[in-house]
Design a protein around this motif. Structure first.
Motif, short mmCIF file in Angstrom:
data_model
loop_
_atom_site.label_atom_id
_atom_site.label_comp_id
_atom_site.label_asym_id
_atom_site.label_seq_id
_atom_site.Cartn_x
_atom_site.Cartn_y
_atom_site.Cartn_z
N HIS A 75 -10.24 7.73 6.81
CA HIS A 75 -9.01 7.02 7.16
C HIS A 75 -7.96 7.11 6.05
CE1 HIS A 75 -11.55 4.31 10.02
NE2 HIS A 75 -11.31 5.50 10.54
N ASN A 79 -4.32 8.66 6.53
CA ASN A 79 -3.15 7.80 6.36
C ASN A 79 -2.16 8.37 5.34
OD1 ASN A 79 -4.25 6.18 8.28
ND2 ASN A 79 -4.97 4.60 6.88
N SER A 120 -10.53 9.86 15.45
CA SER A 120 -9.16 10.15 15.03
C SER A 120 -8.71 11.55 15.43
CB SER A 120 -9.02 9.96 13.51
OG SER A 120 -9.95 10.77 12.85
N SER A 170 2.70 -3.59 9.01
CA SER A 170 2.06 -3.43 10.32
C SER A 170 0.97 -4.45 10.61
CB SER A 170 1.50 -2.02 10.45
OG SER A 170 0.42 -1.85 9.54
N ASP A 196 -9.96 -3.81 6.74
CA ASP A 196 -9.06 -3.37 7.81
C ASP A 196 -9.03 -1.85 7.95
OD1 ASP A 196 -7.86 -2.97 5.36
OD2 ASP A 196 -5.85 -3.56 6.01
N ARG A 198 -8.71 1.68 8.94
CA ARG A 198 -8.45 2.33 10.24
C ARG A 198 -7.40 3.41 10.05
NH1 ARG A 198 -6.93 -2.20 14.28
NH2 ARG A 198 -7.25 -0.44 15.69
N LEU A 200 -3.97 5.43 10.84
CA LEU A 200 -2.63 4.98 11.24
C LEU A 200 -1.76 6.10 11.80
CD1 LEU A 200 -2.01 2.70 8.13
CD2 LEU A 200 -2.51 1.94 10.47
N GLY A 272 -5.67 -0.20 6.17
CA GLY A 272 -5.29 0.11 7.54
C GLY A 272 -3.93 -0.48 7.88
N LYS A 273 -3.07 -0.55 6.88
CA LYS A 273 -1.75 -1.14 7.08
C LYS A 273 -0.69 -0.21 6.53
CE LYS A 273 -3.71 -4.55 8.85
NZ LYS A 273 -4.48 -5.44 8.01
N GLU A 295 -3.28 -1.15 16.19
CA GLU A 295 -3.13 -1.09 14.73
C GLU A 295 -2.04 -2.03 14.23
OE1 GLU A 295 -3.15 1.37 16.99
OE2 GLU A 295 -3.01 3.31 15.95
#
Lengths: 337, 337
Positions: A75, A79, A120, A170, A196, A198, A200, A272-273, A295
């Protein structure tokens, strides 16, 4: 696999290495490009400019609520590509294993990497494994590098923020950082804390499609948190950042843990932001697009870019007070990612 | 730099990280793409297919006769790209540093990386630095990933070798492996032993230009040595390999050290040599082209691809004997690269 743990021989480049590759990496990560097992993967000619990034992951513990080191490695690099507006194409996977690491743990991590790649849509196409003697590493360190394709006309950079632009976040701050921190401290909190982590890139694609020309800057506030990333945006754009404290989204259990440990969520790592700087007239559209996604369901407008305070980030409190937010100084927690 | 050694704070993502980046990485590795310091580097649309590769370097000691870990990291990844016939375009640089590493050593390595990048014409365009606590790493581990561009029509693969093809080795065997090995064992030999680390992409370009369509396979025999790499070529091509022992180039001092330590040069790592499989009618041309270069001045024809012995490597001795050469089994020396 006959052996129960990683041996130096697994890094020799000889038979044991080949067994590890076929019984673990090819088995779980299989795709036509990886399967070639040549010195380099070969990829079709891409349809645009390239984005290229690298990150090493040394998180401790390697398994934590909400994820593991493999998940972060997939991730995080996806990202970093997405933050330039690129569509991630593929990843490399470089492992440095410590002699004696449990093979079951390694397999669990490879399975997790494979699941993240499938989810993904970004495959691992080339890899490498080294083994260091016991006590010269710590179970597993992972490097992932990534290539993305950048469509014509996309120009996302922390230099591009303009005066009056609006800053969105986010989702909530600090979930990853506080999860690792409480786990390492052996603290158990009421309410579930989890990372978190993930990807994006899908959220970014929706923003780029929905706000043509309106997205100036995208950054994921990982190490150093929202505070440090906003300071970098301020420095690179030559503008100031004004935040409204009451708009900053933080989960109650994260806030409680921060109070207990004397930490500021603004400096905690997120995995994840994203922070988005968008033109003011498109801010509400950006917020709507974010909130329509999983997300970005908890996205918020948190502040704006201002003139006259070049390179500085200030925060206004609900009572009208103001304070400076400096970049992270001193390491609150090593090996957060 | 005020501090004399690496602190955990240097990996925080905050101010200390930024100081390290500007005072060390940007200072020595500077180029327009790296200077952006965004989450990803952006590269112009490439003029062909891509080659993509990754390698981690954990060599011990980090400085050795003929080179250092940084030099290996640049040359090794350039060479992995070149072995598919690709023109190397750029590198990523991921560092995992141990708390307490001498900053002077780190700077010496970064200066060495910078010199190798200049010499080979392949820049570092993106990077990452992590720091792990004392005792959880060993001074420095380096990952480099690389992107290369593959011209139309180039198809170099270990699957492409054909019966009757001739095998060339671009120079002497075992120089790198025996250098690390004697250094670690504290053995001092008569005659200079030094690593052969060097980039091979220019030699590859000359071969591709000089032998249009005649180069089937290129591989650099690193970990596991010439023996293991030839076994992989045999396995992937479904053919056998016949070597002539008296044609295998080995420096006298390497041979002497191998006899002392009971080692076989065929299994020792090389960091600046390639194996080329070429069509028989172009073998002499290939040899001439190699010998005209610095990298290939000691090149030799060492054997050929044969039918009927699928996946096997045999060696004939000057007295007419024959023996099987199996892939490396068991680790003769960990952390060789």
């Amino acid at each position: 696999m006959a052996d129960k743990c990683i041996l130096l021989d697994h890094g020799s480049g000889g038979l044991a290495s080949q067994e590890l590759i076929s019984s673990l990496f090819v088995k779980h990560l299989d795709n036509p490009t990886l399967r070639g097992l040549e010195d380099s993967a070969v990829l079709e000619r891409p349809a645009g400019r390239l984005a290229f990034t690298t990150d090493s992951y040394v998180v401790d513990p390697i398994f934590f609520p909400g994820g593991d080191i493999g998940m972060l490695a997939v991730h995080g690099t996806i990202n970093d590509l997405a933050m330039r507006g690129a569509q991630p194409l593929c990843l490399s996977l470089g492992l440095i294993l410590e002699e004696g690491m449990a093979l079951d743990d390694l397999e669990r991590i490879v399975v997790s990497i494979a699941a993240c790649c499938r989810d993904s849509g970004v495959p691992v196409v080339t890899g490498d494994t080294k083994v260091v003697p016991r006590g010269k590493g710590d179970k597993i360190f992972i490097n992932t590098s990534g290539i993305g394709v950048l469509a014509d006309g996309i120009d996302i950079s922390s230099k591009n923020a303009r005066e009056g632009d609006v800053i969105l976040l986010s989702g909530t701050m600090g979930d990853h950082g506080i999860t690792i921190m409480t786990r390492r401290a052996g603290i158990s909190m009421q309410g579930r804390l989890e990372s978190d982590t993930r990807p994006l890139h899908r959220l970014v694609q929706r923003l780029l499609e929905g706000l043509p020309g309106g997205v100036r800057t995208l950054r994921d506030p990982t190490r150093g948190g929202v505070a440090t990333t906003l300071n970098e945006i301020a420095a690179n754009s030559g503008l100031g950042v004004e935040l409204r404290e009451e708009f900053l989204p933080v989960r109650p259990q994260v806030r409680a843990a921060c109070e207990l440990l004397g930490l500021e969520p603004l400096y905690l790592a997120n995995e994840g932001k994203l922070l988005a700087v968008v033109s003011a007239d498109q801010a509400e559209t950006a917020l709507r697009i974010m909130r329509e996604t999983d997300e970005g369901a908890e996205a918020a407008i948190i502040g704006r870019m201002v003139g006259g305070k070049a390179g500085r980030v200030v925060i206004t409190t609900p009572l009208g007070g103001m304070r400076m937010v400096t970049p992270l100084h001193g390491e609150p927690l090593p090996r957060i990612c």
